[in-house]
Each structure stands twice: as structure tokens, then as C-alpha cells.
Design a protein around this motif. Structure first.
Motif, PDB file in Angstrom:
ATOM      1  N   GLY A 137       0.817  -1.209   0.000  1.00 60.01           N
ATOM      2  CA  GLY A 137       0.000   0.000   0.000  1.00 60.01           C
ATOM      3  C   GLY A 137       0.848   1.254   0.000  1.00 60.01           C
ATOM      4  N   ILE A 138       1.939   1.243   0.754  1.00 56.88           N
ATOM      5  CA  ILE A 138       2.834   2.403   0.798  1.00 56.88           C
ATOM      6  C   ILE A 138       3.474   2.645  -0.565  1.00 56.88           C
ATOM      7  CG2 ILE A 138       5.008   3.264   1.766  1.00 56.88           C
ATOM      8  CD1 ILE A 138       4.120   1.967   4.443  1.00 56.88           C
ATOM      9  N   LEU A 139       3.738   1.583  -1.318  1.00 59.60           N
ATOM     10  CA  LEU A 139       4.343   1.739  -2.644  1.00 59.60           C
ATOM     11  C   LEU A 139       3.422   2.481  -3.615  1.00 59.60           C
ATOM     12  CD1 LEU A 139       6.228  -1.631  -3.244  1.00 59.60           C
ATOM     13  CD2 LEU A 139       7.205   0.614  -2.730  1.00 59.60           C
ATOM     14  N   THR A 140       2.154   2.623  -3.282  1.00 59.05           N
ATOM     15  CA  THR A 140       1.259   3.408  -4.137  1.00 59.05           C
ATOM     16  C   THR A 140       1.517   4.904  -3.965  1.00 59.05           C
ATOM     17  OG1 THR A 140      -0.555   3.513  -2.520  1.00 59.05           O
ATOM     18  CG2 THR A 140      -0.543   1.628  -4.041  1.00 59.05           C
ATOM     19  N   SER A 141       2.300   5.272  -2.942  1.00 59.93           N
ATOM     20  CA  SER A 141       2.667   6.677  -2.713  1.00 59.93           C
ATOM     21  C   SER A 141       3.995   6.960  -3.410  1.00 59.93           C
ATOM     22  CB  SER A 141       2.782   6.954  -1.209  1.00 59.93           C
ATOM     23  OG  SER A 141       3.950   6.342  -0.697  1.00 59.93           O
ATOM     24  N   GLN A 142       4.637   8.034  -3.045  1.00 60.58           N
ATOM     25  CA  GLN A 142       5.920   8.409  -3.640  1.00 60.58           C
ATOM     26  C   GLN A 142       7.096   7.652  -3.036  1.00 60.58           C
ATOM     27  OE1 GLN A 142       6.284  10.392  -6.333  1.00 60.58           O
ATOM     28  NE2 GLN A 142       4.055  10.326  -6.369  1.00 60.58           N
ATOM     29  N   CYS A 143       6.877   6.852  -2.027  1.00 58.95           N
ATOM     30  CA  CYS A 143       7.958   6.099  -1.394  1.00 58.95           C
ATOM     31  C   CYS A 143       8.466   5.034  -2.352  1.00 58.95           C
ATOM     32  CB  CYS A 143       7.487   5.456  -0.100  1.00 58.95           C
ATOM     33  SG  CYS A 143       7.117   6.651   1.175  1.00 58.95           S
ATOM     34  N   LYS A 144       9.773   5.025  -2.566  1.00 55.98           N
ATOM     35  CA  LYS A 144      10.354   4.082  -3.515  1.00 55.98           C
ATOM     36  C   LYS A 144      11.446   3.203  -2.923  1.00 55.98           C
ATOM     37  CE  LYS A 144       8.044   5.642  -7.066  1.00 55.98           C
ATOM     38  NZ  LYS A 144       6.872   4.923  -7.454  1.00 55.98           N
ATOM     39  N   THR A 145      12.042   3.609  -1.798  1.00 53.64           N
ATOM     40  CA  THR A 145      13.133   2.830  -1.209  1.00 53.64           C
ATOM     41  C   THR A 145      12.735   2.363   0.188  1.00 53.64           C
ATOM     42  OG1 THR A 145      14.217   4.728  -0.150  1.00 53.64           O
ATOM     43  CG2 THR A 145      14.841   4.250  -2.442  1.00 53.64           C
ATOM     44  N   GLY A 146      13.455   1.384   0.694  1.00 47.07           N
ATOM     45  CA  GLY A 146      13.212   0.936   2.063  1.00 47.07           C
ATOM     46  C   GLY A 146      13.404   2.074   3.046  1.00 47.07           C
ATOM     47  N   TYR A 147      14.382   2.933   2.769  1.00 51.68           N
ATOM     48  CA  TYR A 147      14.650   4.100   3.615  1.00 51.68           C
ATOM     49  C   TYR A 147      13.446   5.045   3.611  1.00 51.68           C
ATOM     50  CZ  TYR A 147      17.060   8.285   5.320  1.00 51.68           C
ATOM     51  OH  TYR A 147      17.428   9.405   6.030  1.00 51.68           O
TER      52      TYR A 147
ATOM     53  N   ILE B  17      10.327   4.274   2.987  1.00 57.08           N
ATOM     54  CA  ILE B  17       9.226   3.594   3.676  1.00 57.08           C
ATOM     55  C   ILE B  17       9.401   3.710   5.182  1.00 57.08           C
ATOM     56  CG2 ILE B  17       8.192   1.324   4.117  1.00 57.08           C
ATOM     57  CD1 ILE B  17       8.853   0.721   1.097  1.00 57.08           C
ATOM     58  N   LYS B  18      10.616   3.471   5.656  1.00 60.86           N
ATOM     59  CA  LYS B  18      10.906   3.571   7.091  1.00 60.86           C
ATOM     60  C   LYS B  18      10.638   4.984   7.591  1.00 60.86           C
ATOM     61  CE  LYS B  18      13.181   2.183  10.943  1.00 60.86           C
ATOM     62  NZ  LYS B  18      12.332   2.482  12.085  1.00 60.86           N
ATOM     63  N   ASN B  19      11.079   5.995   6.837  1.00 62.59           N
ATOM     64  CA  ASN B  19      10.845   7.381   7.244  1.00 62.59           C
ATOM     65  C   ASN B  19       9.359   7.707   7.307  1.00 62.59           C
ATOM     66  OD1 ASN B  19      13.496   8.072   7.653  1.00 62.59           O
ATOM     67  ND2 ASN B  19      13.797   8.859   5.586  1.00 62.59           N
ATOM     68  N   LEU B  20       8.580   7.244   6.339  1.00 58.45           N
ATOM     69  CA  LEU B  20       7.137   7.486   6.341  1.00 58.45           C
ATOM     70  C   LEU B  20       6.488   6.851   7.561  1.00 58.45           C
ATOM     71  CD1 LEU B  20       4.510   8.484   4.910  1.00 58.45           C
ATOM     72  CD2 LEU B  20       4.407   6.193   3.926  1.00 58.45           C
TER      73      LEU B  20
ATOM     74  N   PHE C  80       3.427   6.982  12.035  1.00 61.17           N
ATOM     75  CA  PHE C  80       2.829   5.985  12.920  1.00 61.17           C
ATOM     76  C   PHE C  80       3.633   5.642  14.160  1.00 61.17           C
ATOM     77  CE2 PHE C  80       1.744   4.912   8.464  1.00 61.17           C
ATOM     78  CZ  PHE C  80       0.399   5.218   8.504  1.00 61.17           C
ATOM     79  N   SER C  81       4.800   6.247  14.351  1.00 62.06           N
ATOM     80  CA  SER C  81       5.718   5.808  15.407  1.00 62.06           C
ATOM     81  C   SER C  81       5.143   5.923  16.813  1.00 62.06           C
ATOM     82  CB  SER C  81       7.045   6.569  15.329  1.00 62.06           C
ATOM     83  OG  SER C  81       6.847   7.937  15.604  1.00 62.06           O
TER      84      SER C  81
ATOM     85  N   TRP D 157       2.930   2.507  16.386  1.00 62.98           N
ATOM     86  CA  TRP D 157       3.338   1.331  15.615  1.00 62.98           C
ATOM     87  C   TRP D 157       4.716   1.574  15.024  1.00 62.98           C
ATOM     88  CZ3 TRP D 157       3.087   0.286  10.011  1.00 62.98           C
ATOM     89  CH2 TRP D 157       3.232  -1.061   9.716  1.00 62.98           C
ATOM     90  N   LYS D 158       5.578   0.569  15.096  1.00 61.53           N
ATOM     91  CA  LYS D 158       6.934   0.682  14.571  1.00 61.53           C
ATOM     92  C   LYS D 158       7.202  -0.468  13.603  1.00 61.53           C
ATOM     93  CE  LYS D 158       8.765   2.997  18.631  1.00 61.53           C
ATOM     94  NZ  LYS D 158       8.389   4.291  18.191  1.00 61.53           N
ATOM     95  N   MET D 159       8.082  -0.197  12.639  1.00 59.37           N
ATOM     96  CA  MET D 159       8.499  -1.229  11.704  1.00 59.37           C
ATOM     97  C   MET D 159      10.000  -1.061  11.501  1.00 59.37           C
ATOM     98  SD  MET D 159       7.166  -2.072   7.825  1.00 59.37           S
ATOM     99  CE  MET D 159       5.467  -2.249   8.307  1.00 59.37           C
ATOM    100  N   SER D 160      10.724  -2.154  11.543  1.00 62.16           N
ATOM    101  CA  SER D 160      12.178  -2.105  11.415  1.00 62.16           C
ATOM    102  C   SER D 160      12.604  -2.413   9.976  1.00 62.16           C
ATOM    103  CB  SER D 160      12.822  -3.122  12.356  1.00 62.16           C
ATOM    104  OG  SER D 160      12.555  -4.437  11.898  1.00 62.16           O
TER     105      SER D 160
END
Length: 90
Positions: free
Chosen positions: A11-21, A23-26, A31-32, A35-38
Motif C-alpha cells: 500500500g505504501i508503494l502506491t505513494s511516492q515512497c520508492k526505497t526501504g529508507y 518507507i521507514k521514514n514514512l 505511525f511511530s 506502531w513501529k516497523m524495522s
């Protein structure tokens, strides 16, 4: 409803996020507080999405900088996000 990490990332890939970095920043910015994601969750999920045909991976190389891997949602990935959205509304 599917709540696995890979579906959230799809779902996040439907936004402008393109790298793992990205995605983590978003996730950290949005949500931090609840909710957290490593990176240890993000990168294996991205690998699975590529293997399943829901995303593609491109390696970006620039002089003097480390290579980056950018991910893009595929047509199959877009269809899956629409299917999941439709199913969750019932």
C-alpha cells in the motif's frame, strides 16, 4: 483482512515512497507513536513483493554514492491493493 507487513508496504508503494529508507521514514513520521516497523521487516517484505510479482526492483547507481534499490508497484500489485480495499469494505 491482510495485515502482514508486506501488504502494508504494498500500500505504501502506491505513494511516492520508492526505497526501504523512504518507507521507514514514512512509517516513523506517521505511525511511530503507536506502531513501529524495522528495516529487518521492511526489506524481507520488499523482497517477497518482488518475488510475488507485486513490485519491481531497480538498482540506481550514482557516482560517489552507494547504490540504491528503488521499488515500484506493478499492475498486479495495484490490482491486489484494490482487491484488498474492496474486501475490507464489506
Amino acid at each position: 483482512m491482510k495485515t502482514e507487513t508486506k501488504w502494508i508496504i504494498l500500500g505504501i508503494l502506491t505513494s511516492q515512497c520508492k526505497t526501504g529508507y523512504d518507507i521507514k521514514n514514512l512509517i516513523d513520521a506517521s505511525f511511530s507513536h503507536f506502531w513501529k516497523m524495522s528495516y529487518g521487516q521492511i526489506y524481507p517484505a520488499l523482497k517477497t513483493l518482488v518475488e510475488d510479482g507485486y513490485a519491481t526492483q531497480s538498482v540506481i547507481k550514482a557516482d560517489g554514492t552507494p547504490e540504491r534499490k528503488e521499488y515500484t508497484i506493478t499492475t498486479a500489485g495495484k490490482k491486489e491493493t484494490r482487491r484488498m480495499a474492496y474486501c475490507s469494505c464489506k
